[in-house]
Design an enzyme around this catalytic site. Structure first.
Site, PDB file in Angstrom:
ATOM      1  N   GLY A 103       0.759  -1.237   0.000  1.00  0.00           N
ATOM      2  CA  GLY A 103       0.000   0.000   0.000  1.00  0.00           C
ATOM      3  C   GLY A 103       0.789   1.287   0.000  1.00  0.00           C
ATOM      4  N   GLY A 136       3.781  -3.529  -3.802  1.00  0.00           N
ATOM      5  CA  GLY A 136       3.645  -3.732  -5.241  1.00  0.00           C
ATOM      6  C   GLY A 136       4.071  -2.475  -5.967  1.00  0.00           C
ATOM      7  N   CYS A 143     -13.445   3.763 -28.360  1.00  0.00           N
ATOM      8  CA  CYS A 143     -14.728   4.444 -28.560  1.00  0.00           C
ATOM      9  C   CYS A 143     -15.428   4.734 -27.241  1.00  0.00           C
ATOM     10  CB  CYS A 143     -15.613   3.599 -29.464  1.00  0.00           C
ATOM     11  SG  CYS A 143     -14.785   3.227 -30.996  1.00  0.00           S
TER      12      CYS A 143
HETATM   13  N1  PLP Z   1      -1.425  -6.978  -0.741  1.00  0.00           N
HETATM   14  C1  PLP Z   1      -2.727  -7.108  -1.028  1.00  0.00           C
HETATM   15  C2  PLP Z   1      -3.530  -8.118  -0.284  1.00  0.00           C
HETATM   16  C3  PLP Z   1      -3.320  -6.310  -2.021  1.00  0.00           C
HETATM   17  O1  PLP Z   1      -4.615  -6.455  -2.304  1.00  0.00           O
HETATM   18  C4  PLP Z   1      -2.515  -5.350  -2.705  1.00  0.00           C
HETATM   19  C5  PLP Z   1      -3.097  -4.456  -3.722  1.00  0.00           C
HETATM   20  O2  PLP Z   1      -4.239  -4.384  -3.990  1.00  0.00           O
HETATM   21  C6  PLP Z   1      -1.159  -5.264  -2.390  1.00  0.00           C
HETATM   22  C7  PLP Z   1      -0.653  -6.083  -1.399  1.00  0.00           C
HETATM   23  C8  PLP Z   1      -0.254  -4.309  -3.077  1.00  0.00           C
HETATM   24  O3  PLP Z   1      -0.599  -2.981  -2.922  1.00  0.00           O
HETATM   25  P1  PLP Z   1       0.389  -1.859  -3.426  1.00  0.00           P
HETATM   26  O4  PLP Z   1       0.670  -2.108  -4.867  1.00  0.00           O
HETATM   27  O5  PLP Z   1      -0.336  -0.595  -3.206  1.00  0.00           O
HETATM   28  O6  PLP Z   1       1.630  -1.958  -2.598  1.00  0.00           O
END
Ligand code: PLP
Length: 429
Positions: free
Chosen positions: A243, A284, A353
């Site tokens: 996150g 991520g 479109c």
């Molecule tokens: N972990 C879980 C369970 C998630 O659902 C997500 C993203 O939706 C992530 C990790 C990764 O989040 P981020 O890309 O914001 O770090």
């Protein structure tokens, strides 16, 4: 920081001229920088390892952000684990060389077949989100003579995230079991065969730039760990989710890395003080977000009395974030802008479109002409991994750069592949 910069008047990815990639691979195309991915992973992993040296701090890269095999292998070679949300992701993580013992399986709706695959693969942990899933996992693992490690994903009821669609930690969201339920589920699970509850997990949302939101949620988890232990339950693992957000409106020399990561690490150290836990992290976007761009070519200009449309060959099917989350992406022309150029305000749109197929409105860019190249910056996360063939457009290709080399890590889909996967029913054949 990232490794996309102007050199001799043109934008480069590391040591590769983006004009070369556009000519040789075609556009639209995603281009990723290995050096940027590696740096972000190393900075993050080192900061988490430093929280409590000697105690485990596992980094499970959330591969939904970017699941290109080349990107995954790059991270696997640095020791990254994977946070997965489907059998497809588990299979791809394994194919990329991420060992099963570094894979966690998250997600609100895991099927029996998916759980069976995960258990048979011998993954590190299943993050359980419902009571039904606990029962299913127990059944599936017992039938295979396995004892699967799992944690409960708890919903801390903290709303946070860069957009309503990526907020996951509020009780209004579909994710995780509630704080009240988890005590009963922990006690129940102790008597279930095939499953061993090792601890807790949470993930409160995405694109969060304030450490305070995480701290609020993590402090609740600390209290929960202590309460569960007081009830006699074993809590050895705490998976803190992903996150952490990134700046999308970056000055060209901005170094976003250490500031937020260090503050986050210091906060985690504070909140988990004295708990003796194996920590897990699921970043991520932070790892891959600004390690990728979407390279596109201008197709047409469409002047109107009140505005100027710039029609490019990338569409919302290639980069969904602006249409889906009203997301902002910087747009850099590949030909370096001349200092002092007043520029033109463009509405930058794709060929799909739908009016939603708009990347930017009234964005000031140097005057552009058909054939010119532009780069949508910070497109490495939730870009290609969310792309589709909507409007029967070929799935966008991906390229990985390493120094002065590049390789196509997902070729552009052929029209035969695009059309050939459909089948006519017998009565129409
Ligand atoms: N972990 C879980 C369970 C998630 O659902 C997500 C993203 O939706 C992530 C990790 C990764 O989040 P981020 O890309 O914001 O770090």
């Amino acid at each position: 920081m990232h490794h996309f910069a102007y050199r001799d008047g043109a934008l480069f990815a590391e040591d590769v001229d983006l004009r070369r990639i556009a000519d040789e691979v075609g556009t639209p195309v995603y281009v990723y920088s290995s050096a940027t991915i590696e740096r972000h992973y190393r900075v993050f992993a080192a900061a988490m390892a430093g929280i409590r040296p000697g105690q485990p701090a596992h980094v499970f890269y959330a591969m939904k952000a970017n699941s290109n095999l080349g990107v995954l292998r790059t991270l696997a070679s640095l020791g990254a684990g994977a946070d997965t949300v489907s059998e497809g992701e588990i299979r791809k993580a394994l194919a990329a060389g991420i060992p099963a013992e570094r894979i966690v399986f998250s997600g609100v709706g895991k099927s029996e077949a998916e759980l069976a695959f995960a258990v048979e693969a011998g993954i590190y942990q299943v993050n359980i989100e419902t009571e039904g899933e606990l029962d299913l996992l127990s059944k599936v693992a017992q039938a295979r003579g396995r004892h699967q490690a799992a944690v409960f994903r708890v919903n801390p009821d903290i709303g946070a995230g860069g957009h309503a669609k990526i907020t996951t930690g509020s009780s209004e969201n579909k994710f995780g079991v509630s704080f009240e339920e988890v005590h009963r589920l922990y006690a129940r699970a102790a008597n279930l065969p095939g499953v061993r509850i090792a601890g807790l997990a949470l993930h409160i949302g995405s694109q969060i730039r304030e450490v305070e939101a995480f701290e609020q949620a993590y402090a609740k988890m600390r209290a929960l760990v202590l309460a569960l232990r007081a009830e006699g339950h074993g809590v050895e693992r705490l998976d803190l989710g992903g996150g952490l957000g990134i700046p999308y409106d970056i000055p060209k020399d901005f170094d976003h890395g250490p500031g937020l990561i260090e503050a986050y690490a210091a906060m985690v150290a504070r909140v988990t003080e004295g708990l003796d836990l194996a920590l897990g992290f699921e970043p991520g976007r932070l790892i891959v977000g600004n390690a990728g761009i979407l390279l596109a070519r201008v197709l047409h200009l469409n002047p109107r009395p009140t505005k100027q449309f710039l029609v490019v060959d990338a569409g919302m099917n290639d980069l969904m974030r602006p249409a889906m989350y009203e997301a902002y992406h910087e747009i850099w022309p590949v030909a370096e802008p001349v200092p002092g150029d007043a520029g033109v305000a463009y509405d930058v749109v794709g060929p799909i479109c739908e009016t939603g197929d708009t990347f930017a409105t009234a964005r000031t860019l140097p005057a552009l002409a058909p054939g010119d190249l532009i780069a949508f910056m910070t497109a490495g996360a939730y870009g290609a991994s969310m792309s589709s063939t909507y409007n029967q457009r070929q799935l966008v290709p991906e390229v990985l750069v390493k120094g002065d080399r590049y390789a196509v890590t997902r070729p552009r889909q052929s029209y035969e592949e695009l059309i050939g996967t459909d089948r006519l029913p017998p009565w129409l054949a």
